[in-house]
Design a protein around this motif. Structure first.
Motif, PDB file in Angstrom:
ATOM      1  N   UNK A   9       0.821  -1.212   0.000  1.00 16.52           N
ATOM      2  CA  UNK A   9       0.000   0.000   0.000  1.00 16.52           C
ATOM      3  C   UNK A   9       0.857   1.265   0.000  1.00 16.52           C
ATOM      4  N   UNK A  10       2.029   1.199   0.599  1.00 21.49           N
ATOM      5  CA  UNK A  10       2.933   2.349   0.573  1.00 21.49           C
ATOM      6  C   UNK A  10       3.359   2.660  -0.858  1.00 21.49           C
ATOM      7  N   UNK A  11       3.657   1.631  -1.631  1.00 22.66           N
ATOM      8  CA  UNK A  11       4.004   1.850  -3.044  1.00 22.66           C
ATOM      9  C   UNK A  11       2.831   2.472  -3.784  1.00 22.66           C
ATOM     10  N   UNK A  12       1.628   1.971  -3.515  1.00 23.10           N
ATOM     11  CA  UNK A  12       0.462   2.546  -4.185  1.00 23.10           C
ATOM     12  C   UNK A  12       0.244   3.996  -3.761  1.00 23.10           C
ATOM     13  N   UNK A  13       0.465   4.281  -2.500  1.00 23.72           N
ATOM     14  CA  UNK A  13       0.355   5.658  -2.012  1.00 23.72           C
ATOM     15  C   UNK A  13       1.284   6.576  -2.808  1.00 23.72           C
ATOM     16  N   UNK A  14       2.479   6.109  -3.109  1.00 19.24           N
ATOM     17  CA  UNK A  14       3.425   6.933  -3.858  1.00 19.24           C
ATOM     18  C   UNK A  14       2.897   7.282  -5.243  1.00 19.24           C
ATOM     19  N   UNK A  15       2.132   6.382  -5.864  1.00 17.42           N
ATOM     20  CA  UNK A  15       1.574   6.698  -7.180  1.00 17.42           C
ATOM     21  C   UNK A  15       0.512   7.789  -7.084  1.00 17.42           C
ATOM     22  N   UNK A  16      -0.082   7.930  -5.911  1.00 19.36           N
ATOM     23  CA  UNK A  16      -1.135   8.932  -5.730  1.00 19.36           C
ATOM     24  C   UNK A  16      -0.651  10.209  -5.066  1.00 19.36           C
ATOM     25  N   UNK A  17       0.548  10.200  -4.523  1.00 23.56           N
ATOM     26  CA  UNK A  17       1.055  11.358  -3.794  1.00 23.56           C
ATOM     27  C   UNK A  17       1.844  12.304  -4.694  1.00 23.56           C
ATOM     28  N   UNK A  18       2.108  11.907  -5.901  1.00 23.52           N
ATOM     29  CA  UNK A  18       2.916  12.716  -6.799  1.00 23.52           C
ATOM     30  C   UNK A  18       2.019  13.602  -7.647  1.00 23.52           C
ATOM     31  N   UNK A  19       2.614  14.592  -8.263  1.00 20.21           N
ATOM     32  CA  UNK A  19       1.878  15.566  -9.055  1.00 20.21           C
ATOM     33  C   UNK A  19       1.195  14.922 -10.260  1.00 20.21           C
ATOM     34  N   UNK A  20       1.784  13.872 -10.826  1.00 16.70           N
ATOM     35  CA  UNK A  20       1.207  13.293 -12.034  1.00 16.70           C
ATOM     36  C   UNK A  20      -0.122  12.605 -11.800  1.00 16.70           C
ATOM     37  N   UNK A  21      -0.503  12.354 -10.571  1.00 13.74           N
ATOM     38  CA  UNK A  21      -1.790  11.712 -10.310  1.00 13.74           C
ATOM     39  C   UNK A  21      -2.940  12.580 -10.807  1.00 13.74           C
ATOM     40  N   UNK A  22      -2.706  13.851 -10.936  1.00  6.22           N
ATOM     41  CA  UNK A  22      -3.754  14.761 -11.387  1.00  6.22           C
ATOM     42  C   UNK A  22      -3.810  14.900 -12.905  1.00  6.22           C
ATOM     43  N   UNK A  23      -3.018  14.124 -13.620  1.00  2.00           N
ATOM     44  CA  UNK A  23      -3.002  14.225 -15.085  1.00  2.00           C
ATOM     45  C   UNK A  23      -4.404  14.071 -15.666  1.00  2.00           C
ATOM     46  N   UNK A  24      -5.200  13.170 -15.103  1.00  4.97           N
ATOM     47  CA  UNK A  24      -6.552  12.943 -15.626  1.00  4.97           C
ATOM     48  C   UNK A  24      -7.400  14.207 -15.604  1.00  4.97           C
ATOM     49  N   UNK A  25      -7.227  15.021 -14.572  1.00  2.00           N
ATOM     50  CA  UNK A  25      -8.044  16.229 -14.490  1.00  2.00           C
ATOM     51  C   UNK A  25      -7.417  17.408 -15.205  1.00  2.00           C
ATOM     52  N   UNK A  26      -6.143  17.310 -15.507  1.00  5.05           N
ATOM     53  CA  UNK A  26      -5.483  18.407 -16.213  1.00  5.05           C
ATOM     54  C   UNK A  26      -5.737  18.374 -17.713  1.00  5.05           C
ATOM     55  N   UNK A  27      -6.009  17.206 -18.258  1.00  4.70           N
ATOM     56  CA  UNK A  27      -6.189  17.111 -19.704  1.00  4.70           C
ATOM     57  C   UNK A  27      -7.352  17.981 -20.159  1.00  4.70           C
ATOM     58  N   UNK A  28      -7.037  18.896 -21.045  1.00  2.21           N
ATOM     59  CA  UNK A  28      -8.006  19.820 -21.649  1.00  2.21           C
ATOM     60  C   UNK A  28      -8.699  20.724 -20.644  1.00  2.21           C
ATOM     61  N   UNK A  29      -8.007  21.085 -19.565  1.00  8.80           N
ATOM     62  CA  UNK A  29      -8.649  21.948 -18.577  1.00  8.80           C
ATOM     63  C   UNK A  29      -8.375  23.430 -18.797  1.00  8.80           C
ATOM     64  N   UNK A  30      -7.436  23.775 -19.664  1.00 13.11           N
ATOM     65  CA  UNK A  30      -7.066  25.149 -19.982  1.00 13.11           C
ATOM     66  C   UNK A  30      -6.510  25.916 -18.785  1.00 13.11           C
TER      67      UNK A  30
END
Length: 188
Positions: A9-30
């Motif tokens: 779970x610590x490894x999974x937390x690292x995937x969510x704690x970084x800036x790139x986790x928000x890529x889904x919401x950044x796409x086409x957000x202007x």
């Protein structure tokens, strides 16, 4: 075994704690489209045009596979632990659930539906089910098809549902796995 689950779970937390986790919401957000300063990699998300020099994308890919490696370690070694089946099964369920979730995220983000010149072969991501110590998302490893990845995700979620308790807990439970499975079927 519990320490291995915590590490997973610590490894999974690292995937969510970084800036790139928000890529889904950044796409086409202007909002992230500013091309100056240190924000140029964010404008790539806005334009849906990632380049190979974007270290966020590579780091995200590798962290997903590091989490999968931790899950594989638990799945492939849990039965060596001298404990009762009632103690072992929920922990295996956690590992199957988290591995399925990571493959689901990987195939959604990195899977290609079609590649030119490949007779419309659906390329997904590499499926690694063994405990491989030197694999952290090596980009040179052959990819499985999108369908094969979804098949593995569904198989892992069914294993998870069979092993997880139904009561709500701090970690995933059978309802979490069922909810993710329904999302997989809708996405697939």
């Amino acid at each position: 075994l519990d320490m291995a689950i915590t590490g997973m779970y610590n490894k999974y937390y690292q995937t969510n704690a970084r800036v790139f986790r928000a890529i889904y919401v950044w796409c086409a957000d202007d909002v992230t489209a500013h091309s100056g300063g240190n924000k140029s990699r964010f404008s790539e998300y806005d334009r849906f045009n990632f380049n190979s020099g974007n270290t966020d994308i590579l780091e995200m890919y590798q962290l997903y596979y590091q989490t999968i490696k931790a899950c594989n370690y638990v799945i492939n070694n849990a039965e060596r632990t001298p404990v009762e089946k009632s103690f072992l099964e929920p922990r295996l369920g956690q590992a199957y659930f988290l591995r399925a979730l990571n493959y689901f995220e990987l195939v959604r983000f990195f899977g290609k539906q079609y590649e030119a010149g490949k007779n419309n072969t659906q390329l997904g991501v590499p499926i690694v089910l063994k405990t491989v110590t030197d694999f952290n998302g090596d980009l040179s490893v052959a990819r499985n098809t999108v369908e094969e990845v979804y098949t593995q995700v569904i198989k892992d979620l069914n294993e998870s549902i069979a092993n997880l308790p139904e009561e709500n807990s701090f970690y995933a439970d059978a309802y979490s796995a069922k909810a993710l499975l329904s999302r997989v079927y809708l996405q697939k």
